[in-house]
Enzyme design. Sequence first.
Site, PDB file in Angstrom:
ATOM      1  N   ASP A   1     -17.016   8.526  -3.421  1.00  0.00           N
ATOM      2  CA  ASP A   1     -17.441   7.221  -2.917  1.00  0.00           C
ATOM      3  C   ASP A   1     -16.954   7.013  -1.489  1.00  0.00           C
ATOM      4  OD1 ASP A   1     -18.511   6.833  -5.393  1.00  0.00           O
ATOM      5  OD2 ASP A   1     -17.258   5.116  -5.929  1.00  0.00           O
TER       6      ASP A   1
ATOM      7  N   GLN B   1     -12.218  -5.079   7.654  1.00  0.00           N
ATOM      8  CA  GLN B   1     -13.029  -5.956   8.490  1.00  0.00           C
ATOM      9  C   GLN B   1     -14.514  -5.607   8.347  1.00  0.00           C
ATOM     10  OE1 GLN B   1     -11.619  -8.697  10.680  1.00  0.00           O
ATOM     11  NE2 GLN B   1     -10.321  -8.279   8.929  1.00  0.00           N
TER      12      GLN B   1
ATOM     13  N   ASN C   1      -3.262  -1.243   8.374  1.00  0.00           N
ATOM     14  CA  ASN C   1      -3.299  -0.737   7.004  1.00  0.00           C
ATOM     15  C   ASN C   1      -4.043   0.582   6.855  1.00  0.00           C
ATOM     16  OD1 ASN C   1      -1.690  -2.400   5.507  1.00  0.00           O
ATOM     17  ND2 ASN C   1      -3.339  -3.425   4.405  1.00  0.00           N
TER      18      ASN C   1
ATOM     19  N   ASP D   1      -0.900 -11.026   3.778  1.00  0.00           N
ATOM     20  CA  ASP D   1      -0.804  -9.793   4.560  1.00  0.00           C
ATOM     21  C   ASP D   1      -2.000  -9.620   5.492  1.00  0.00           C
ATOM     22  OD1 ASP D   1       1.614  -9.177   3.444  1.00  0.00           O
ATOM     23  OD2 ASP D   1       0.849  -7.663   2.058  1.00  0.00           O
ATOM     24  N   GLY D   2      -3.181 -10.107   5.072  1.00  0.00           N
ATOM     25  CA  GLY D   2      -4.368  -9.973   5.905  1.00  0.00           C
ATOM     26  C   GLY D   2      -4.225 -10.695   7.240  1.00  0.00           C
TER      27      GLY D   2
END
Length: 281
Positions: free
Chosen positions: A164, A235, A134, A60-61
Amino acid sequence: MKKKCIIVVNTYKSESTRLGDEIKAYLALKDISADTFIYNGMSDEYPFAGYDFVITLGGDGTVLFAARGCAPLGIPIFPVNLGEFGFIASVEKDSWQKPLDEYLLGKSCLQERSLVQASIFRNGQLRLSKSGLNEVFVGAGSSAQMLSMDISYNADSLGVFKSDGVVVATATGSTAYSAAAGGPIVDPEIEALVLTPVNSFSLSARPLVLNSKGIIEIVILPSRCPNSIMTVDGQVPIDLHVGDHVKISRQKEKAILIDCNPGKFYGALRAKLNWSGGPLA
C-alpha cells in the site's frame, strides 16, 4: 531588547483560545509581547520570522506545523499538550507556568529533533521539496490498491516493494504512523531513518532502521494502481507519476523543543501506550 512570542492556537481544541489568552496575559506581566496565530490543522503559512520563541497549544500535529516553520529559523518551540498522546507536546496544560518560567530564566532543557526532507524529481528535474518532523509517506492514492516501488539506500538496492506504500520516519515520528504500520519505536535522540512497508504483499518485508546520513530513493514503477501520492507529516497529498523519483534524507536544520527530555518521552510511552515490561502487579 523586548522579547517577542507567537502563540499558535489550534482551533480544533476548544480550550486553546482561553489558554492562549491566559498565557498572553501572563507574558505581558513579564514585558514579553505575544501575538496569536490561528491554526486549523492545514497551513502552508509559517508566520514565525522575527519571533524569539513559539508556544503551541494543541496536540503533536500543532508541534509538527511549528517545527516545519521554526527549524530553518532556529526558533525554539514551547509545546503545550491539548491532544491525546503528547509524545512531542510534553508540557501539560495544567502545569505550563513553571516550565515557561524556567525557559525564560534560561534554566530549561532544550532538545534538538531531526527533520526529514523529501524531494520529488520528474524527468530529472526537481519538482518540489517538503520537510517534516514525523514522516514521509509514499503510497497508493486510494484504498485497496497496491503500488510497486523500487527502493534504494545510498544507491544500493533494497528491492522492489509491492505494498500500500512505505513510511520513512524520523526517530521522533517512529511513535506515529510508522508505529501503527508495525515499525519500531526509536529513542528521539537517535539519528535514524525508519523505513516501514505498509501492508506489504511479501511476508519477508520488514522495517529497516537506517543511518540518517544516507539517502533513501523511491522510484514509482508501473502497476495497476491508478494513482500514487506523497504526504509529509500527514499534510495535503501530492500526486506522483510513474517514473518519479522521491529522494528522502535528513534536513540540515533541526527543530528545538523546550522542556522535552528522555524522561518525558518514556513517561509518555507508559502513560499513553500502556507500555510495560510484563504483567502489572
